[in-house]
Design an enzyme around this catalytic site. Structure first.
Site, short mmCIF file in Angstrom:
data_model
loop_
_atom_site.label_atom_id
_atom_site.label_comp_id
_atom_site.label_asym_id
_atom_site.label_seq_id
_atom_site.Cartn_x
_atom_site.Cartn_y
_atom_site.Cartn_z
CG HIS A 215 39.39 31.15 35.90
ND1 HIS A 215 40.75 31.05 36.14
CD2 HIS A 215 39.16 32.47 35.73
CE1 HIS A 215 41.29 32.25 36.12
NE2 HIS A 215 40.34 33.13 35.86
CD GLU A 216 35.93 33.64 33.98
OE1 GLU A 216 35.72 34.71 34.59
OE2 GLU A 216 36.98 33.41 33.36
CD GLU B 38 41.86 37.06 36.02
OE1 GLU B 38 41.59 35.85 35.91
OE2 GLU B 38 41.02 37.95 35.83
N GLY C 58 38.35 34.54 26.96
CA GLY C 58 37.69 33.25 27.09
C GLY C 58 36.37 33.40 27.82
CB ALA C 59 34.81 33.20 30.52
CG MET C 60 34.14 39.84 32.12
SD MET C 60 35.76 40.20 32.85
CE MET C 60 35.27 41.13 34.30
CD GLU C 61 36.73 38.26 36.37
OE1 GLU C 61 37.64 38.97 36.83
OE2 GLU C 61 36.81 37.65 35.29
CG HIS D 195 37.33 35.63 38.87
ND1 HIS D 195 38.40 36.23 39.51
CD2 HIS D 195 37.80 35.24 37.65
CE1 HIS D 195 39.45 36.19 38.71
NE2 HIS D 195 39.12 35.60 37.59
CD GLU E 294 39.20 41.87 34.64
OE1 GLU E 294 39.86 41.84 35.70
OE2 GLU E 294 38.64 40.86 34.18
#
Length: 890
Positions: free
Chosen positions: A317-318, A340, A281-284, A321, A147
């Site tokens: 959060h992730e 987001e 921070g992180a990726m979904e 998603h 992304e």
């Protein structure tokens, strides 16, 4: 005009002539992707067979590819005819053009390609990450971060979010390595020669940016069964003892969202994967969420409450998603804010349910304030705006997308009511699952839910939300009592007047922005004559203003933005503010927070004198909410820059001690039985303010004692561990003892017990102010410190009162090296610290000019905002005399 803006953002044309959008004549259905990464050579090769629907006869097929060498391409038409393609690489537009001798006819066909590429060091696409094991041996793994538009760096594809397809992934890797991807492993084949082939199950229909694979020496925790979904934490060897908290938070989030959305989790398994080098921070990625190690791996007994909260936030959060973003995806990148923003809103709801005693909606006030600070600038932007170039999509991952978007959704939820809001979200997801949607689709679903069963006074959800999303900024709501209450006694007031004007920090509202108006969902309440808080009331503030009648027998002024969840600022008439301050203890924490934050913003905007802010601070004697005090500490950090420039720093430090020492005396250094969940955060904040800002000798001595005890094998309360190391660093001088302390910190950073300790000591290195030690840290940022963290170390140094100008000279001198080494999306984050280089004003202007002359590839608007904030802070330095008078009269 707003409708035109919306349609412009959503409707980029798909033509051959548009360099940023693919034509719609060919659409992918399925990818069979086969990759062979060579970690030792930092190379990979691969092949991909793409089943496509040819909508219109096509002699040229245009796809995305970047930093790839496509060596062969062919197609099989719907009629079964095989044909080779001529390959043209269009590097500038990140495309390949496949030209066939005869047109592909309409119908289902396949495109087959071979390609090769490099495992890069820029933390995007298919890239290298490194780590050192417990024996000191170095290792490499390969990970992905696609992304927004970097899947094209790993394989040729239709790299746009509305080009959804099924993915079947096969990896050829060294037999000693492991790999994870979006779905479960279904077959492993020994290829001989020390190699094996891993085949993963088909994914659901999804966008290219959600594809993921990680290859290396990996270990996985025992799976936790979450109502039929296996949940694991995957990590490099030796960190299996740090997974329990992530599994607990992840299992809670899976169950919470499955119930909240009313739709089963859309994947077959869920791996939470810790990557040593990770730009975000992180990726979904569906079923294979990737994280920075510090946001996934933790020893709960050695972490602070704030660190655990941050981890729960990111994990929640992730996982949110998986539904909002993966199952239902924006049609184009102008809509990324909704992915987001909604995931941010849902993380807060989830964590508030996970640990209700943390009061997560209250602590979110600081994040909302960060968005308000940016959105009050002339260089702000609408939350949703047209996106063309890939760099524009990358630049949208900012505080306006996440925090403003979530704040506006929370404001809407409270005004609508949670049940109706949830009904609208569920309807939206059910209608668009496995597909794509526009922002307007969500507003339509919410408007339908908001007005279900109503025959009159429908809520204008779409019009309301368009006013917040499709224009930048927010209103200042000015509140005044009517019927002469401002001239006589409070009993004369029977109503309040509310008016809105655009809030701005510099030069008031310009002709281009003064006309802006919002449909403001206002909650307000009053107090009865006996002091009881009355139920809140709702009103929509449309146009310039309106009035609201006070209840019979109401006493004191009304509180506007009741509950403190509105995304706007409030300014009270002076007598009304005085009445509120006299009973500030009767307000909710976020209402008190709003008064402090809005007063400080008014000072920065030149709307109120510094004396008003100090008056508010003096009413906070019994305040225990750390978010409120965080605003005060931030303001005093600004004052520190002013005082240092005019030689009155000792006066400011004495004032700081006067404010914060009584709080520390009341709280103590050790937690007490039964203290509130917010007290540990407050204790840490107060210790830092006293030891690193006020330079209080007693606090510094106590912090040094605790740190020495910790080094000797003792324990320090995890909630103040970060404060202790920050104070010890601030107290260190340039003498041998200070240098020895620096070496100790550097050694703890290099050999930490946990990822949190690593970051604790890393960022503390930026707290040493001796010029020689500062230069050492600066040099480390370009050599030893991981490229994912170094920009944030430099930002901290740029923002330091004693280190800022030295760091600025370093960054400008090594600018090209910074651009080469750091991930492109972090360069603007690095420059954020420059907003504090505000004195002398003429040098501040030089900084702003330099920033304007050195544009960055991603996040230029954020850099423009740094320059504007720098000018705001430079203007504040002109109030040095007023500050000195206030400090002298304390």
């Amino acid at each position: 005009m707003l409708a035109e803006h919306r349609h412009a953002g959503a409707g980029s044309v798909h033509t051959v002539d548009n360099p940023h959008r693919l034509p719609n004549n060919v659409s992918p259905v399925r990818y069979d992707l086969h990759l062979a990464p060579d970690l030792d050579r930092a190379r990979f090769s691969g092949s991909v067979e793409i089943a496509v629907d040819v909508v219109e006869t096509a002699q040229v097929v245009i796809m995305n590819a970047a930093d790839l060498n496509v060596t062969r391409a062919s197609a099989v038409s719907a009629g079964g005819t095989s044909m080779d393609a001529q390959i043209e690489h269009a590097a500038d537009s990140e495309r390949i053009l496949l030209t066939f001798d005869n047109p592909l006819p309409a119908g289902r066909g396949t495109i087959d390609m071979d390609f090769e590429g490099e495992l890069n060091d820029q933390l995007h696409g298919f890239y290298r990450s490194t780590f050192t094991d417990s024996e000191g041996a170095p290792h490499v793994l390969a990970a992905t971060q696609f992304e927004a538009t970097d899947a094209r760096r790993a394989f040729p594809c239709f790299d746009e979010p509305d080009k959804k397809a099924v993915f079947a992934i096969t990896l050829d890797i060294a037999a000693r390595l492991s790999a994870v991807s979006n779905t479960a492993l279904v077959e492993s084949t020994d290829l001989g020669n020390g190699m094996k082939r891993l085949r993963f199950a088909d994914t659901m229909k999804m966008s290219t940016y959600l594809v993921a694979f990680v290859v290396g020496l990996l270990e996985g925790s025992e799976p936790v069964d979450v109502d039929g979904i296996p949940l694991r934490v995957v990590h490099v060897p030796g960190k299996g003892s740090l997974v329990s908290y992530a599994l607990e938070a992840g299992a809670h989030a899976l169950r919470f969202f499955t119930e909240w959305f009313g739709i089963p989790y859309p994947g077959g398994k869920l791996d939470l994967v810790a990557i040593p080098d990770f730009a975000f921070g992180a990726m979904e990625n569906l079923g294979c969420i990737t994280f920075r190690e510090s946001l996934l791996l933790v020893d709960p007994e050695k972490a602070s409450r704030s660190e655990l909260e941050r981890m729960a936030d990111v994990i929640s959060h992730e996982i949110a998603h998986m539904w909002f973003g993966d199952l239902v995806t924006m049609r184009w990148w102008n809509g990324i804010w909704l992915n987001e923003a909604f995931a941010t809103y849902m993380e807060l709801a989830c964590v508030d349910h996970f640990r209700p005693e943390w009061h997560r909606w209250t602590s979110f006030g600081l994040e909302r304030e960060a968005a308000l600070a940016i959105d009050g600038l002339a260089t702000t932007r609408p939350v949703e705006f047209p996106v063309g170039r890939p760099e524009e999509a990358q630049g949208m991952f900012d505080v306006l997308t996440y925090q403003k978007g979530a704040s506006v959704l929370r404001m809407l939820e409270i005004y609508m009511g949670l049940d109706r809001f949830k009904d609208g979200i569920r309807s939206y997801l059910a209608r668009h699952q496995f597909a794509n949607a526009e922002t307007s689709d969500l507003w339509d679903a919410l408007e339908e839910a908001a007005n279900a069963g109503k025959s009159d006074n429908p809520l204008p959800i779409r019009a309301m939300m368009d006013s917040w999303i499709l224009q930048g900024g927010y209103p200042l709501v000015e509140v005044s009592p009517e019927d002469g209450a401002g001239e006589g006694t409070r009993a004369e007031a029977t109503s309040i007047s509310l008016t809105q004007v655009p809030f701005s920090y510099l030069d008031g509202a310009s002709p281009s922005t003064s006309h802006r108006r919002w449909i403001v969902p206002v909650l307000w309440h009053s107090f009865s004559g006996t002091g009881e808080r009355q139920p809140f009331e709702r009103l929509l503030l449309e146009g310039e203003g309106t009035t609201a009648d006070l209840p019979d027998g109401a006493a004191g002024t009304a509180v506007v933005n009741s509950g403190g969840q509105g995304f706007y600022r409030v300014r009270y008439e002076s007598t009304a503010l005085a009445r509120l301050l006299s009973r500030i203890g009767d307000l909710d924490p976020l209402e008190r927070f709003g008064i402090v934050a809005d007063t400080w913003a008014a000072v920065l905007a030149g709307r109120s004198p510094l004396a008003d802010f100090f008056d508010v601070v003096h009413h906070l004697v019994d305040e225990d909410e750390p978010s409120v005090w965080s605003i005060v500490v931030g303001a005093f950090s600004c004052f520190d820059h002013i005082a240092a420039s005019v030689g009155t720093r000792e006066h400011l430090r004495a004032a700081t001690r006067d404010i914060f020492q009584p709080i520390l005396t009341r709280l103590g250094w050790e937690p007490s039985r039964g203290e509130g969940e917010q007290i540990p955060r407050l204790r840490s904040l107060v210790i830092t303010a006293l030891g690193a800002l006020a330079m209080d000798p007693g606090v510094q001595e106590r912090a040094s004692e605790l740190h020495h005890a910790c080094l000797a094998g003792g324990e320090v309360d995890p909630d103040i561990a970060g404060a202790v190391v920050a104070v010890v660093a601030a107290a260190a001088g340039g003498d041998p003892a200070g240098a020895a302390t620096y070496e100790t910190f550097l050694e703890r950073y290099r050999h930490p017990e946990t990822p949190q300790e690593e970051l604790r000591y890393l960022y503390a290195l930026a707290g040493f102010s001796d010029p020689y030690l500062v230069e050492r840290t600066l040099d480390l940022s370009l050599t030893e410190i991981r490229s994912q963290n170094a920009p944030f170390v430099l930002s901290q140094l740029l923002g330091g009162t004693d280190t800022g100008w030295q760091a600025w000279e370093f960054v400008t001198r090594h600018w090209d090296r910074c651009l080469e080494r750091f991930p492109a999306n972090t360069v603007s984050r690095m420059l954020e610290g420059a907003k504090m280089l505000c004195h002398p004003p003429e040098r501040a202007e030089e900084v702003a000019t330099w920033l304007a002359n050195h544009p960055v590839r991603i996040g230029q608007r954020s850099v423009d905002q740094v320059a504007e904030r720098l000018r705001i802070h430079a203007r504040l330095t002109t109030h040095a005399g007023e500050l000195n008078e206030l400090l002298a009269s304390r």
